[in-house]
Scaffold this motif. Structure first.
Motif, PDB file in Angstrom:
ATOM      1  N   GLY A  80      34.015  43.220  29.680  1.00  0.00           N
ATOM      2  CA  GLY A  80      35.355  42.658  29.582  1.00  0.00           C
ATOM      3  C   GLY A  80      35.593  41.890  28.299  1.00  0.00           C
ATOM      4  O   GLY A  80      36.713  41.827  27.796  1.00  0.00           O
TER       5      GLY A  80
ATOM      6  N   LYS B 171      40.212  49.071  30.639  1.00  0.00           N
ATOM      7  CA  LYS B 171      39.685  47.725  30.408  1.00  0.00           C
ATOM      8  C   LYS B 171      39.104  47.126  31.690  1.00  0.00           C
ATOM      9  O   LYS B 171      39.629  47.352  32.778  1.00  0.00           O
ATOM     10  CB  LYS B 171      40.782  46.819  29.860  1.00  0.00           C
TER      11      LYS B 171
ATOM     12  N   LYS C 143      38.481  43.792  33.846  1.00  0.00           N
ATOM     13  CA  LYS C 143      39.150  42.499  33.959  1.00  0.00           C
ATOM     14  C   LYS C 143      38.184  41.331  34.079  1.00  0.00           C
ATOM     15  O   LYS C 143      38.560  40.181  33.905  1.00  0.00           O
ATOM     16  CB  LYS C 143      40.087  42.518  35.170  1.00  0.00           C
TER      17      LYS C 143
ATOM     18  N   THR D  95      35.592  38.635  33.074  1.00  0.00           N
ATOM     19  CA  THR D  95      35.205  37.954  31.837  1.00  0.00           C
ATOM     20  C   THR D  95      34.188  36.870  32.172  1.00  0.00           C
ATOM     21  O   THR D  95      33.823  36.674  33.325  1.00  0.00           O
ATOM     22  CB  THR D  95      36.429  37.324  31.155  1.00  0.00           C
TER      23      THR D  95
END
Length: 651
Positions: free
Chosen positions: A247, A186, A188, A190
């Protein structure tokens, strides 16, 4: 204890280790299977003795030069002289016991035939051609070396160990090198981490929404966009925006650079494009992000020196086909970023491939404030830091520039052994980035220093007296970077610029040379950067913006960039353009001299103050000249303020 275990290097099995036991196995097999390995070399007398005793069962002549001698079974078992050979670790039943180098073949055969008749021997002899294992290796060794060298270079050129899909292996050279981000890896970042860029964020947020809730749009008959192109100057946050999409999306995200398709082998780029879209379709709905797409997306047929079979063009053709070719119905969205959109191929830019072009511009005053708030979070700040003022002091700064500014301020504070970063550290960082490193130890003669002081005082005086010239913030004659002096301004943030505003700015720029002419009746090379700036402005007024009455409402600017080798006007027009440019510059030069002549006493005071202090600020100018009569209210100035530098350069 657990930490120590983690730090211990783990044992890893290298595939090359497999070759070592294989080689050892074949060498051992050769030694043990070779009949001559355990055999003992004998002399001519020893051979004659064994021959007379009739112990020889068979003689095998190898390669017409060496005789392998096989001893009879009865002699081996009963005679004592063969005991030592039988006890040898390498002895094998049925193998030759002795080896005899006989010399001439014909003489040896005659000797055997004569001995058979004379001693009534039962031995037999035969011929055999053999090749040694090591001779075989030596004969093919050059070819093995060439193959190993070829494999080494192919591995290096294919980017050993790099990329997804095994791009580091020679047989996987056509595989995509895209890095996959999914639920296992993933991102991080955003949209909360992206300050400013509200319009651009809204556009890409909609793309994320397309992938999360496609029915919301398709139920009305709409189609999900195929791609979005992020365009803008370097450092404005295009790649950061793509990271935020990765993200937020919650779908597989393939990230790579345009240069990852480029390879010296024909067809590799197109193969990687095919493999990339194949992987993306298998994991659809998904997003592909191609950073710096201009590496493969350059317009075809322009400046091509490699002929018709250009590898880059083949890669681009494959990309065009994958994005919107025959039968490309898939839930794959392509995001791309570039700061050179004008050179991209028109087929790539059309709707159906990149349906949206999102312009990521340099941040304005409000956005710069937001970017500062993001980058100061990990910093230890003092109470006197004013982010609003810093946002005003950094016009034209991109997000990357502001990140660099915050880091530079932290380094300056640490260099001075401070426990927190103060407002002055940020201002020093601005000066360091815009003007360059301060060089207080640079040797300048008193005469040169006086010229520099009057030059910078000339800039300050003219800009203070003109309505549309940017108000001055600071003047210094301390060498910085390539400049021997500098003036910092705080101009208005304008969306459009009128003729009077451009002329006032040009007049202020010529103030330095005008002061040299007025005071010393001589001019120096120190005005190079000033001349370069005003020449560009004057040329833009005449040839780009149509602000000259003589040339008229005509522009010779081509935004597509196709006029680089073609002059779009006649020789007669070129002569008029040159004359008008010169007329504009000389007019502002004379105007600057007149302004300085009218304020000669104040110019002298300002220059002397510069020689004494080396750095003066806006308050010193107010003390000498008084407030500017056309200065705006403080509130207006706070909402629209910028900064430039005018440097006194020696080249």
């Amino acid at each position: 204890m657990s930490e120590k275990k983690k730090n211990n290097p783990k044992f890893t099995l290298n595939s090359y280790w497999i070759y070592v036991p294989i080689i050892l196995f074949f060498v051992t097999l050769h030694f043990f299977s070779s009949g001559s390995f355990a055999s003992k070399r004998i002399s001519s007398n020893q051979f004659n003795e064994i021959l007379k005793e009739n112990d020889i069962e068979k003689v095998m002549i190898i390669n017409n030069s060496v005789a392998e001698i096989y001893i009879k079974k009865d002699a081996l078992e009963n005679k004592e002289k063969y005991e030592k050979i039988k006890k040898s670790a390498f002895y094998r039943k049925g193998a030759p016991v002795y080896e005899y180098n006989f010399g001439d073949l014909q003489n040896f055969e005659n000797k055997l035939n004569k001995a058979k008749e004379e001693y009534n021997l039962s031995l037999d002899y035969d011929h055999e051609e053999k090749t040694s294992f090591f001779e075989t290796i030596i004969s093919i060794l050059p070819f093995i070396v060439l193959i190993l060298i070829w494999l080494f270079f192919m591995r290096r050129m294919s980017g050993a160990g790099g990329g997804a899909g095994g791009g580091g292996q020679i047989f996987n050279i056509g595989k995509s090198r895209a890095k996959l981000f999914d639920e296992n890896t993933k991102v991080k970042t955003t949209f909360k981490n992206v300050a400013g860029l509200e319009g651009a964020k809204e556009e890409v947020q909609e793309i994320v929404d397309f992938l999360k809730n496609p029915e919301k749009y398709t139920k009305l008959g709409g189609k999900i966009p195929k791609g979005a192109l992020l365009v803008g100057p370097p450092g404005t946050g295009k790649t950061l925006l793509a990271k935020a999409v990765a993200g937020e999306a919650g779908v597989p995200f393939f990230s790579l650079s345009g240069s990852d398709f480029v390879e010296m082998f024909v067809g590799v780029g197109a193969s990687r494009v095919r493999d990339l879209f194949k992987q993306a379709k298998q994991k659809s709905p998904s997003i592909i992000f191609i950073d710096e797409i201009d590496a493969i997306g350059r317009a075809r047929g322009k400046n091509s020196m490699t002929g018709g079979n250009d590898e880059r063009e083949n890669t681009l053709n494959q990309l065009l086909t994958e994005m919107d070719g025959f039968g490309t119905e898939s839930n794959v969205i392509v995001l791309a970023a570039t700061n050179r959109a004008e050179i991209l191929d028109k087929a790539l830019m059309r709707a159906g491939r990149f349906d949206r072009q999102i312009y990521v511009d340099l941040p304005d005053l409000h956005e710069r404030r937001e970017i500062f708030e993001v980058h100061i979070k990990p910093l230890k700040l003092a109470d006197d830091v004013n982010l609003e003022f810093l946002a005003q002091q950094t016009p034209g700064f991109s997000g990357a520039d502001i990140a660099n500014l915050c880091n530079e301020a932290a380094l300056i504070a640490a260099r001075n052994n401070k426990t927190a970063i103060h407002h002055q550290d940020f201002l020093d960082a601005v000066d360091r980035i815009v003007g360059g490193l301060e060089k207080k130890n640079k040797v300048i003669t008193p005469k040169e220093k006086k010229v520099i002081a009057y030059h910078e005082a000339g800039h300050a005086t003219v800009s203070w007296m003109l309505k549309y010239a940017a108000p001055l913030v600071k003047v210094t004659i301390v060498p910085r970077g390539q400049s021997l002096g500098a003036a910092w301004y705080l101009p208005e943030e304008r969306k459009i610029v009128q003729t009077e505003q451009m002329l006032d700015e040009m007049c202020a720029t010529m103030g330095g040379r005008a002061a040299e002419k007025l005071i010393f009746d001589k001019i120096s090379t120190g005005a190079l950067s000033d001349l370069e700036k005003v020449t560009k402005q004057a040329r833009a007024m005449v040839t780009v913006y149509g602000l000259n009455e003589e040339v008229g409402n005509v522009t010779y600017y081509d935004s597509s960039g196709n006029d680089s080798f073609v002059k779009p006007y006649s020789e007669e027009t070129a002569k008029v353009i040159d004359e008008e440019i010169s007329k504009i510059i000389e007019g502002q030069y004379i105007r600057a001299i007149e302004i300085l002549d009218q304020n000669r006493d104040k110019l002298d005071v300002l220059a002397q103050k510069l020689l004494e202090k080396e750095v003066i600020f806006k308050d010193d100018l107010i003390e000498i000249f008084g407030k500017r009569p056309f200065e705006k209210d403080d509130k207006e100035e706070d909402t629209s303020s910028e900064q430039e530098t005018g440097a006194f350069d020696i080249s």
